[in-house]
Design an enzyme around this catalytic site. Structure first.
Site, PDB file in Angstrom:
ATOM      1  N   HIS A  21       0.819  -1.203   0.000  1.00 33.54           N
ATOM      2  CA  HIS A  21       0.000   0.000   0.000  1.00 33.54           C
ATOM      3  C   HIS A  21       0.860   1.264   0.000  1.00 33.54           C
ATOM      4  CE1 HIS A  21      -3.306   2.638   0.751  1.00 33.54           C
ATOM      5  NE2 HIS A  21      -2.705   3.119   1.807  1.00 33.54           N
ATOM      6  N   CYS A  22       2.109   1.156   0.472  1.00 31.07           N
ATOM      7  CA  CYS A  22       2.882   2.384   0.737  1.00 31.07           C
ATOM      8  C   CYS A  22       3.729   2.848  -0.449  1.00 31.07           C
ATOM      9  CB  CYS A  22       3.772   2.178   1.958  1.00 31.07           C
ATOM     10  SG  CYS A  22       2.814   1.880   3.446  1.00 31.07           S
ATOM     11  N   LEU A  23       4.720   2.046  -0.824  1.00 28.31           N
ATOM     12  CA  LEU A  23       5.721   2.553  -1.769  1.00 28.31           C
ATOM     13  C   LEU A  23       5.160   2.924  -3.143  1.00 28.31           C
ATOM     14  CD1 LEU A  23       9.007   0.619  -0.963  1.00 28.31           C
ATOM     15  CD2 LEU A  23       8.033   2.659   0.067  1.00 28.31           C
ATOM     16  N   ASP A  34       2.523   6.347  -1.887  1.00 31.80           N
ATOM     17  CA  ASP A  34       2.879   7.537  -1.109  1.00 31.80           C
ATOM     18  C   ASP A  34       3.655   8.606  -1.884  1.00 31.80           C
ATOM     19  OD1 ASP A  34       1.639   6.102   0.817  1.00 31.80           O
ATOM     20  OD2 ASP A  34       3.450   5.614   1.952  1.00 31.80           O
TER      21      ASP A  34
END
Ligand SMILES: NC(=O)c1ccc[n+]([C@@H]2O[C@H](COP(=O)([O-])OP(=O)(O)OC[C@H]3O[C@@H](n4cnc5c(N)ncnc54)[C@H](O)[C@@H]3O)[C@@H](O)[C@H]2O)c1
Length: 415
Positions: free
Chosen positions: A256-258, A261
């Site tokens: 979900h992050c890299l 974001d």
């Protein structure tokens, strides 16, 4: 203390559990009634949270879909998703709806902390005005802070307690309050001068990883052309005791992050007319990796005079990283999509992922799957994968994770 956690996902549930295990009463507000029901049964739906730990604190940890439950909480921590829209712009929908609902029950003296990853300015410009719709004033009637979550699903060497926690708040009093709350579950708090440095620090951490992964992925594509073993290069460079930090190449970034974001940062930067070229280039290079990998599989098959069309391609590991069953933005799914388009006959094996409905596939037992594959492609190597058996049994193995290093075999191709 009574603590409220809004959004009981990968971030919120472990956070809620941490407070409950310290003896605090915790109420979670979760939009998904299935998760609320699972918690009532003491059943976890997050791999890092064993059901036994949930059941052990069932007296103190409850969940509901209604924000009314938050009225009696001293602190409310928000961990809702911050995804992207179709146009790859920040989607603050969940944050806005949770802020709006929270304003309806907010009362004097409460502390609200946003934990979701987001662009600098979100807490002050977006969340504070929503909460002030309650008629209460930030800093005067209620406290407001931002504290980014640093959880790394699957990681066991660092926990919420042992990972320093950054906190930035709207006023010095808000900061004191937030530090006192997090001090109950974290050994070290890192205070910063406001929400914005805390918001940006989280993005810097993720952009740092994205840029370095892109650098080494680009190098891997160059090494493929030059006939140099990229793993040997990375290994050798890592012998430098200072000024170098190791990042391994791979099939692309997932989770979900890299992949998400950095877009929050580049979107906000546009408001200031400041290009964020590193950030965007890293995203482009990393997004190119699944295509490179699909093409590399095709080339390996071609070398054995086999076309992709009709070849039985077994993908080993479809989660985005080892040790978890999370499929969000997983490069394996993109690689499988590309190979399917070229007519490959796909199958997969993943101890953490029972099925892939979009491909109509179930995880097959490894020995059965290996027996009928033309090529086994290691995309995510969960611990316990018997790499030697894979190389022994499959007519062709393509390894995108470098886990076959040390094995020399004519049927083996490595990134
Ligand atoms: N997953 C990670 O490893 C990780 C690490 C650090 C930071 N983060 C950040 O933390 C935030 C949450 O991520 P996550 O992985 O826990 O997401 P998630 O999707 O696993 O969990 C979020 C939960 O919030 C619920 N929700 C959505 N809208 C809601 C609302 N209005 N009210 C109540 N509940 C609502 C969802 O149903 C879901 O269960 C994101 O900003 C993410 O970028 C995630």
């Amino acid at each position: 203390m009574k603590v409220g956690v809004v959004g009981l996902g990968y971030v919120g549930l472990p956070l809620a559990l941490a407070f409950a295990e310290e003896g605090h009463e915790v109420v979670g507000v979760e939009a998904d009634p299935r998760k609320v029901a699972a918690i009532a049964r003491g059943e976890s739906y997050i791999e890092d949270v064993p059901s036994g730990r949930l059941a052990a604190v069932s007296e103190r940890l409850s969940a509901a879909t209604s924000y009314e439950e938050l009225v009696a909480c001293e602190a409310v921590l928000i961990a809702v998703p911050t995804p992207l829209t179709r146009n790859r712009e920040p989607d603050l929908g969940p944050l806005v709806s949770s802020g709006t609902a929270l304003a309806g029950v907010l009362r004097e003296g409460q502390l609200v902390v946003l934990e979701s990853t987001t662009y600098p300015g979100t807490t002050r410009e977006r969340l504070a005005p929503l909460l002030e719709d309650s008629g209460l004033a930030t800093g005067r009637d209620f406290n407001l802070a931002y504290s980014p979550e640093r959880v790394d699903p699957g990681r066991t060497d660092f926990t919420l307690r042992t990972t320093p926690k950054i906190v930035g708040a709207m006023t010095p009093a808000c900061l004191d309050r937030a530090m006192a709350v997090y001090g109950r579950v974290c050994d070290e708090i890192v205070p910063v001068s406001g929400p914005e440095p805390a918001e940006l620090a989280k993005l810097l951490e993720n952009v740092f990883r994205s840029v370095n992964i892109a650098l080494v992925n680009e190098l891997a594509m160059l090494c493929d052309r030059m006939g140099i073993d990229v793993w040997e290069v990375v290994e050798a460079a890592s012998s430098k005791p200072y000024g170098f930090m190791r990042f391994d190449p791979g099939p692309g970034m997932g989770g979900h992050c890299l992949p998400v974001d950095p877009f929050y940062l580049s979107w906000k930067a546009r408001e200031y007319g400041q290009p964020t070229e590193f950030v965007e280039l890293a995203g482009e290079v990393n997004q190119r990796m699944p295509e490179f990998c699909a093409e590399r599989v095709a080339r390996a098959l071609n070398d054995l005079s086999k076309p992709v069309r009709g070849s039985r391609v077994l993908v080993l590991g479809v989660a985005y990283k080892p040790g978890v069953g999370d499929l969000r933005e997983s490069p394996a799914i993109k690689i499988m999509g590309l190979l399917a388009k070229s007519g490959a006959d796909l199958s997969f094996h993943d101890d953490h992922v029972p099925e892939l409905p979009e491909f109509g596939l179930h995880s097959e037992p490894l020995d059965v799957a290996l027996g009928s594959a033309d090529v086994a492609v290691i995309v995510t190597a969960h611990s316990g994968l018997d790499v030697e058996a894979v190389v022994r049994s499959a007519p062709l193995v393509v390894d995108f994770r470098g886990v076959t290093r040390g094995i020399e075999a004519p049927n083996l191709v490595r990134l």
